[in-house]
Design a protein around this motif. Structure first.
Motif, PDB file in Angstrom:
ATOM      1  N   THR A  34       0.828  -1.202   0.000  1.00  0.00           N
ATOM      2  CA  THR A  34       0.000   0.000   0.000  1.00  0.00           C
ATOM      3  C   THR A  34       0.855   1.242   0.000  1.00  0.00           C
ATOM      4  O   THR A  34       1.972   1.242   0.501  1.00  0.00           O
ATOM      5  CB  THR A  34      -0.885   0.011   1.251  1.00  0.00           C
ATOM      6  N   ARG A  35       0.309   2.320  -0.584  1.00  0.00           N
ATOM      7  CA  ARG A  35       1.008   3.606  -0.599  1.00  0.00           C
ATOM      8  C   ARG A  35       0.972   4.202   0.803  1.00  0.00           C
ATOM      9  O   ARG A  35      -0.054   4.254   1.451  1.00  0.00           O
ATOM     10  CB  ARG A  35       0.336   4.547  -1.584  1.00  0.00           C
ATOM     11  N   ASP A 104       5.167   4.501  -4.462  1.00  0.00           N
ATOM     12  CA  ASP A 104       4.791   3.332  -3.674  1.00  0.00           C
ATOM     13  C   ASP A 104       6.011   2.804  -2.955  1.00  0.00           C
ATOM     14  O   ASP A 104       7.038   2.518  -3.574  1.00  0.00           O
ATOM     15  CB  ASP A 104       4.227   2.223  -4.574  1.00  0.00           C
ATOM     16  N   SER A 106       7.340  -0.191  -1.881  1.00  0.00           N
ATOM     17  CA  SER A 106       6.948  -1.562  -2.182  1.00  0.00           C
ATOM     18  C   SER A 106       7.985  -2.544  -1.670  1.00  0.00           C
ATOM     19  O   SER A 106       9.158  -2.239  -1.518  1.00  0.00           O
ATOM     20  CB  SER A 106       6.783  -1.736  -3.690  1.00  0.00           C
TER      21      SER A 106
END
Length: 722
Positions: A34-35, A104, A106
């Motif tokens: 999730t961002r 993002d 990640s």
């Protein structure tokens, strides 16, 4: 594994089960998370608001490692970045930071430092860029996720995960740079001496009168004091001037963002040392930028001089420590022309000579460049540092790298021919040229040894090597093009006995009558070695619709015929190699395919004339102080028509050229009468002319009794003496 969303101010890391490889971010990380929530961040700097921005960007490192993820932080006008090497120990942000995250964050694992325990390990900053020293930043035209940050001596190649992320970073950089404009080093360092500074002598005169001295003695003492004060005032002004120059130099160094190594000492990027190289990152010519060619483990820190300042360690192009020749100043531009040049139609001059040898066609001086063919031979030695490097590689036992550098040297001689449309002066019989370049560690000498056929012989000595050969240029005019076929063998011999020999390829000048004039080199060059390695290079002929011209491809093979390395590049730009035979044809022109840089052409000079001479070629006809007195009367620098052309005295140059061509017509008669070259000798009819020695010794004694004044008026006595 269930992923939890963490507070955006926590320490964040990224990790992939396969690691962060050398692929570009086109290949997404295995699990996208999730961002992180973005928070507004403002700080007051000098009355302006500056936003703190952070995120992960992909930075180009080198050809072996490719793109690597880095943690970037933009705060208070400073862009810093750190490696993401050990996720479990990475401290990217502290809980007190007010920051906006871009992109993002990640990865398969997000870890959090136990900041409450106080056991925080600060991640080492790899690079720092002050935005007030950034000249510009630009987005790539061929990749919608790539952008560049330019400083005076470095270009950061960065890439994001999306178009929106790139736009966000560029916007943040632009906003920050507006708040932090370029500032100079003044203020605390400035000192301007008063122009009307004066001194009073009233107290001195009063004290002297009290001692009973007469008026004449008092005035004499007053003059002495005023004289001493005036001299001191002059010294203060001189110190101020020196201080100002020093501050100017500091400003330039600050703007240059000098490279800082692990030891903390600054080093300038040097193409000759292979630390930096240039290549095309994509198929677009707009993205031709500077790439770092350093190992990932040894990636240098990048700071500016505000935080670090040590004395620069400037290395020479060939790594030669010649400290005694630092005062050699060579010119950087040709003299300004004395008169306006008149154009001449080339077609009107050569239309009756189709199919003939152009060396026998007398053209006006307009079609010449202000150097001779003897000097043109020396121009092939511009990148002699490649031979110095080859010598060192062979000395250390690396025969493959020696052969590769020899191949690069053989190709580099063609780089100066790009956009060179004028022909060099055809030397007179017996004309010579010397080049003593101690700053490059080489001495070169050439002589025209035959007029029919025209043959030029040369000899050069460098650090651990000797280079010699002779060349006979056969040129033909075919209506729309001029073709030049070099005939002769070039020989390179190292002190350890290893020898390489090769011949030059065919050169053609196209569009003589109509269209844009251009030069191309094509054919196969065989570089034959007498030991383990030899090389084959193919210069691809340019077609009408060629989009990628000037290509050179080849390979190095051992005595068993096994390919040891593949070579590719362009003769007017750069050359690369890949060890072994593990490169496909589809990637043969892609510098990013794990290739290593062999050679890179130096940038053209800023003062471009219609001759398009390189910076090196501009120095070849220069008469440095004291040189003319020790040159023989046969040296090309003393040729009057060539000197007049260089000075822009075109009418005088034409008159002298016509006079010397009448002298040249006697050369065949001289040769048939038994004339022999002074400094070279051919062992057999099919052998190469070799240097017999003695020139530099004669130069030391200024003994030129055997050298006639070939540029003077031709007389029968001169013919008899020959």
């Amino acid at each position: 594994m269930r992923v939890k969303e963490l507070h955006p101010l926590c320490c964040i890391t990224l990790e992939s089960p396969h690691g962060i490889n050398n692929k570009s971010p086109e290949e997404p990380v295995t699990t996208a998370l999730t961002r992180s929530r973005s928070l507004p961040a403002k700080s007051l700097i000098g009355g302006s608001e500056s936003e703190t921005v952070a995120g992960i960007l992909y930075k180009w490192t080198n050809f072996g490692k490719g793109w690597r993820s880095r943690w970037f932080l933009l705060r208070n006008g400073i862009l810093s970045y750190s490696k993401i090497r050990r996720p479990e120990n990475l401290n990217l942000l502290s809980p007190s930071d007010d920051v906006r995250l871009i992109g993002d964050i990640s990865g398969e694992r997000l870890s959090r430092m136990d900041s409450c325990s106080g056991r925080r390990k600060q991640q080492k900053t790899v690079g720092i860029v002050h935005l007030k020293q950034v000249s510009s930043f630009r987005e790539s035209k061929s990749d919608d996720r790539k952008f560049y940050i330019f400083t005076a001596t470095k270009t950061l190649h960065l890439r994001t995960d999306s178009i929106s992320d790139r736009a966000a970073w560029l916007q943040a950089l632009a906003s920050t740079k507006c708040i932090f404009p370029l500032r100079s080093l003044n203020g605390d360092f400035s000192f301007i001496p008063p122009k009307d500074l004066s001194i009073s002598t009233e107290r001195l005169k009063k004290r002297l009168h009290e001692e009973g001295m007469n008026e004449n003695l008092v005035k004499e003492c007053e003059q002495i004091m005023l004289s001493e004060f005036s001299e001191m005032h002059g010294q203060v002004k001189l110190l101020h001037e020196e201080r100002t120059n020093l501050l100017d130099a500091l400003r330039q160094l600050e703007a240059a963002n000098l490279e800082v190594g692990a030891s903390g000492k600054h080093e300038f990027s040097s193409l000759g040392r292979g630390k930096y190289s240039e290549c095309s990152t994509t198929a677009s010519s707009d993205d031709k930028q500077e790439f770092e060619d350093v190992s990932e483990e040894d990636e240098p820190s990048f700071h500016d001089t505000k935080e670090f300042f040590n004395e620069p360690n400037v290395g020479s192009e060939s790594n030669l420590a010649i400290s005694g020749h630092a005062d050699i100043k060579r010119r950087t531009k040709l003299p300004d022309p004395a008169e306006k040049e008149k154009g001449v139609s080339l077609w009107s001059m050569i239309k009756d000579n189709v199919g003939k040898d152009l060396t026998r066609v007398c053209l006006p001086v307009y079609f010449n460049e202000p150097i001779s063919s003897l000097q043109k031979c020396f121009e092939d030695l511009e990148y002699s540092y490649l031979l110095d490097r080859a010598y060192e590689h062979g000395k250390s036992g690396n025969g493959l790298l020696r052969a590769l550098n020899v191949a690069a040297f053989a190709v580099s001689g063609y780089a100066s021919t790009e956009c060179r449309h004028c022909k060099p002066f055809n030397p007179l019989l017996g004309e010579t040229y010397e080049a003593d370049f101690p700053e490059k560690g080489i001495r070169f000498f050439s002589e025209k040894v035959s007029h029919h056929p025209t043959v030029i012989a040369c000899h050069c000595e460098g650090k651990g090597w000797k280079f010699w050969g002779d060349t006979n240029l056969r040129s033909k005019f075919w209506g729309r093009s001029i073709q030049v076929e070099p005939v002769g063998v070039l020989t390179l011999e190292f002190d350890d006995g290893e020898v390489f020999q090769w011949s030059k390829v065919t050169s053609t000048i196209y569009n003589i009558i109509l269209g844009k004039l251009y030069c191309d080199h094509h054919g196969v060059m065989q570089i034959r070695g007498n030991r383990q390695y030899s090389c084959t290079l193919k210069f691809k002929e340019q077609s009408i619709l060629e989009r990628n011209p000037h290509q050179v491809n080849g390979f190095v093979e051992d005595v068993a015929g096994q390919k040891a390395a593949t070579i590719f590049g362009k003769w007017d730009d750069s050359l690369y190699y890949v060890a072994g035979d593990g490169i496909s044809k589809s990637k043969v022109s892609d510098p990013a395919s794990n290739a290593s840089l062999l050679w890179k052409r130096t940038k053209p000079p800023p003062n471009v004339t219609r001759y398009n001479l390189t910076s090196f070629a501009i120095t070849l006809n220069e008469l440095t102080p004291g040189l003319q007195e020790i040159l023989p009367p046969t040296d090309s620098r003393l040729r009057p028509d060539q000197r007049h052309l260089e000075n822009g005295e075109y009418e005088k140059a034409n008159l002298e050229k016509q006079r010397l061509e009448r002298r040249q017509r006697m050369s065949r008669q001289l040769q048939e009468s038994g004339w022999r070259p002074r400094w070279f000798k051919r062992q057999g009819e099919s052998e190469t002319f070799k240097y017999t020695g003695g020139y530099w010794e004669a130069r030391g004694h200024r003994n030129w009794d055997d050298c006639p004044d070939i540029f003077g008026e031709f007389t029968e006595e001169l013919a008899d003496s020959a």
